[in-house]
Design an enzyme around this catalytic site. Structure first.
Site, short mmCIF file in Angstrom:
data_model
loop_
_atom_site.label_atom_id
_atom_site.label_comp_id
_atom_site.label_asym_id
_atom_site.label_seq_id
_atom_site.Cartn_x
_atom_site.Cartn_y
_atom_site.Cartn_z
N ARG A 53 34.64 26.43 -19.67
CA ARG A 53 36.07 26.15 -19.69
C ARG A 53 36.61 25.72 -18.33
O ARG A 53 37.63 25.03 -18.27
CB ARG A 53 36.83 27.38 -20.19
CG ARG A 53 36.54 27.69 -21.65
CD ARG A 53 37.41 28.80 -22.18
NE ARG A 53 37.12 29.09 -23.58
CZ ARG A 53 37.76 29.98 -24.31
NH1 ARG A 53 38.76 30.68 -23.78
NH2 ARG A 53 37.43 30.19 -25.56
N ASP A 167 53.62 34.33 -25.19
CA ASP A 167 52.21 34.20 -24.84
C ASP A 167 52.13 34.13 -23.32
O ASP A 167 53.12 33.80 -22.66
CB ASP A 167 51.60 32.94 -25.47
CG ASP A 167 50.09 33.05 -25.66
OD1 ASP A 167 49.65 33.32 -26.80
OD2 ASP A 167 49.34 32.91 -24.68
#
Length: 298
Positions: A53, A167
């Protein structure tokens, strides 16, 4: 690091297309940093995931190796401050679907909302509903909650309903606020719900659905780090969704989070976890009702 730079000067390595390997020391530093900032525990087997990632991030920044990336995080305070959100955005997992684990939404409309309505009728309690979706990701979960709330209360006058959706990842929050989804993302949604709550349109040979204004008006999106308490929500909450999040936290962090949720909920408020999550052995402040649904004891 010197060997990497030498290879670059000699044209032996192109970091823009190559895949860098993360060393144990660099993984350990990033693991500890992410844990400190976001509470996410990265087990050793997550090393390859972190490497995968962050490779694209290194290419974007023009940084040739993980050694250089970590060195810059350590030595450049301005870079570290600015980079932290980007790092967390890439580490977090954002798997989600509309009406995922649908039994939770069935619980809302068939059990919880009727109980809430009866309580208001019998005792004169406030016709108010406050729900917090604490890991909203790209918005499918809070909009699923909003659909369930709207369809139940739309013809019941006097009700004041609000859904907070948060979030830690700023990128997914941008997607959630837009409320636009490719048609394949709405496969779990019935045609009746699509027509009632979404506007269909085409763009570049793709079909998209946008959440209609009446649903968007129910949802208040904001960035919240679950490690930072008190949470920036002033209302006492009737119900909290925290699904498929606490599995990324270690036991001490889970215990603290459950304590903070208990404080944030109204008396007898509800907490809904994901299918693989449990409070067993961590918190005794909630009563287990089944299907990872918990109710505050007091």
């Amino acid at each position: 690091m010197e060997k990497t730079l030498l290879n670059l000067r000699e044209g032996k390595l192109d970091f823009r297309t190559s895949l860098n390997t993360i060393g144990d020391a660099e993984f350990e530093f990033i693991k500890n940093l992410v844990y400190k900032q976001a509470g996410i525990f990265l087990a050793p087997h997550k090393k390859i995931m972190v490497q995968s990632r962050l490779n694209a991030r290194l290419r974007t920044l023009g940084i040739p190796s993980f050694e250089d990336y970590v060195a810059k995080l350590k030595m450049d305070q301005n870079f570290s401050t600015q980079e932290m959100q980007e790092l967390i955005n890439r580490i977090t997992t954002n798997k989600t679907d509309f009406f995922r684990e649908n039994h939770h939404f069935e619980f809302l409309k068939n059990e919880y909302f009727p109980q809430l309505e009866k309580l208001a009728q019998d005792s004169g309690a406030s016709k108010s509903l406050r729900i917090w979706c604490s890991a909203s990701s790209t918005g499918e979960e809070p909009y699923s909650i909003a659909i369930t709330v709207y369809d139940y209360f739309q013809n019941k006058p006097g009700w004041n309903c609000k859904i907070y959706a948060s979030d830690i990842d700023t990128q997914v929050l941008m997607t959630a606020k837009k409320g636009v989804y490719r048609d394949d993302r709405l496969e779990p949604v019935s045609e009746a719900i699509k027509k009632k709550h979404f506007t269909e349109f085409k763009e570049k040979d793709h079909v998209y659905f946008e959440v209609k204004p009446h649903l968007k008006a129910l949802v208040d999106f904001r960035q919240i780090n679950l490690l930072h308490f008190p949470f920036p929500i002033t209302d006492k909450l009737d119900l909290i969704f925290c699904r498929n999040v606490v599995i990324y936290f270690d036991k001490p962090t889970q215990k603290t989070l459950f304590q903070n949720f208990e404080v944030s909920l109204k008396p007898k408020g509800f907490l809904i976890l994901g299918h693989s999550e449990t409070m067993f052995g961590i918190s005794d402040q909630f009563k287990f009702l089944g299907h990872t649904i918990y109710q505050k004891k007091t």
